[in-house]
Design an enzyme around this catalytic site. Structure first.
Site, short mmCIF file in Angstrom:
data_model
loop_
_atom_site.label_atom_id
_atom_site.label_comp_id
_atom_site.label_asym_id
_atom_site.label_seq_id
_atom_site.Cartn_x
_atom_site.Cartn_y
_atom_site.Cartn_z
N CYS A 44 0.82 -1.21 0.00
CA CYS A 44 0.00 0.00 0.00
C CYS A 44 0.86 1.26 0.00
O CYS A 44 1.72 1.42 0.87
CB CYS A 44 -0.90 -0.02 1.24
N TRP A 77 -7.37 -6.46 5.84
CA TRP A 77 -6.00 -6.94 5.66
C TRP A 77 -5.79 -8.08 6.66
O TRP A 77 -6.35 -8.07 7.75
CB TRP A 77 -5.00 -5.84 5.94
N THR A 111 -8.21 0.11 7.11
CA THR A 111 -7.11 0.59 6.29
C THR A 111 -5.77 0.51 7.01
O THR A 111 -5.68 0.47 8.23
CB THR A 111 -7.35 2.05 5.87
N VAL A 112 -4.72 0.48 6.19
CA VAL A 112 -3.34 0.61 6.67
C VAL A 112 -2.78 1.91 6.10
O VAL A 112 -3.23 2.36 5.04
CB VAL A 112 -2.48 -0.59 6.20
N TYR A 175 -5.49 6.88 -8.70
CA TYR A 175 -6.69 6.14 -8.33
C TYR A 175 -7.92 6.70 -9.04
O TYR A 175 -8.84 5.96 -9.41
CB TYR A 175 -6.90 6.17 -6.82
#
Length: 335
Positions: A44, A77, A111-112, A175
């Site tokens: 990521c 994740w 999220t990370v 994105y």
């Protein structure tokens, strides 16, 4: 899992957990070595920032690092590639478990990067733009000797201004191309992205770094997009006016950073490609991961040292990564 909404422009959800880890502990989470674990997937780009900053500042001894696998499902994740399928410290199979430990009804994406309090197993924050700034400004007591000033006070206004445009038009711009749900949305995103890339070429043509004559937070934020550009964004996200290797100024700039300790040695091309091509099944329904591009050029001379500049300012390069944090050789540039 769907990433593209038909007929729609991609809009990123930028609502994050606003809790901060600070020197004075005003949010209930004071800076304290060994108290928090950084969960950051190498795949990521947003998480990759935190891995680089942690390493440049020498915070490995104060903040441990957990690395999820390169892919995730709609839930979270996960740590399927770790021994026993769990994180070595938190003992959880999914990052989702840390989010739900603090917010049982957490409604947003898992999220990370994320900071997790080790003793309670609860997520503290996933506010990635603030996390790296706080590592620079709140964790100073635990910086290594010779740590660079990535967010120097005298340059913060300019760093913030440059970083905002880089985020809006480049980091998120790729994105907006890749997840565009209509031709019009894609065309607009494409034009905005390459207008910004041209602006970067002009800015970097005669100066080595984005702001001042040393590496700053702004360079970290741009690098994580550039290093993924040819591997995934050019083809997978249709950002295909030109490859990075066909833009001499940006290619040399990216290689300059890649060859700087703390940058290239944190890059995992295997995780990067597997994540994008395997997870985004609505864009790549076959799940086939391309074998290219050729990576040898990342270690070729870049010539940017002729522009002057001092990569670490009055500081020094970080030492080599610890053995247990090294990117596997097979995931990196071939010898």
């Amino acid at each position: 899992m769907t990433y593209v909404e038909n007929g729609e422009e991609f809009t990123r959800d930028t609502n994050y957990i606003e809790t901060r880890i600070t020197a004075d502990g005003r949010d209930g989470y004071p800076v304290e070595p060994g108290r928090y674990r950084l969960i950051a997937a190498r795949a990521c780009p947003w998480a990759h920032r935190s891995i680089i900053v942690r390493r440049l500042l020498g915070l490995e001894g104060a903040i441990s690092l957990g690395i999820p696998g390169p892919t995730h499902d709609p839930r979270s994740w996960n740590f399927e590639e770790e021994p026993g399928g769990v994180d070595a410290v938190l003992k959880i199979p999914r990052l989702q478990d840390a989010y739900f430990a603090r917010f049982p009804d957490y409604p947003r994406g898992i999220t990370v990067p994320a900071f997790v309090e080790i003793e309670t197993g609860r997520v503290v924050t996933n506010n990635y733009p603030q996390m790296t700034l706080d590592m620079s400004t709140e964790w100073t007591q635990y910086h290594r000797e010779g740590a660079p000033a990535l967010y120097p006070e005298a340059l913060r206004g300019e760093i913030d201004e440059v970083a905002e445009r880089v985020f809006r038009e480049v980091n998120n711009g790729v994105y907006r191309c890749g997840f565009a749900g209509s031709q019009t949305a894609y065309d607009e995103a494409y034009d905005r992205l390459f207008t910004a890339m041209d602006w970067l070429v002009e800015r970097l043509a005669n100066q080595r770094y984005l702001v001042g004559d040393t590496i700053t937070e702004a360079d970290v934020r741009l690098f994580t997009t550039l290093v993924r550009f040819d591997a995934v964004y050019h083809g997978h996200f249709k950002c295909n006016r030109t490859k990075l290797t066909e833009i001499p100024v940006l290619w040399n700039y990216a290689r300059d950073l890649f060859q700087t300790p703390g940058f290239g040695d944190t890059v995992d091309f295997d995780h990067i490609k597997r994540h994008y091509y395997e997870v985004h099944t609505d864009i790549n329904p076959t799940g086939i991961v391309p074998r290219g591009p050729d990576l040898h050029g990342w270690l070729e001379p870049h010539g940017r040292e002729l522009l002057g500049g001092r990569p670490f300012g009055d500081g020094t390069p970080p030492p080599p990564p610890k053995a247990y944090e090294r990117v596997p050789a097979g995931h990196w540039v071939p010898a």
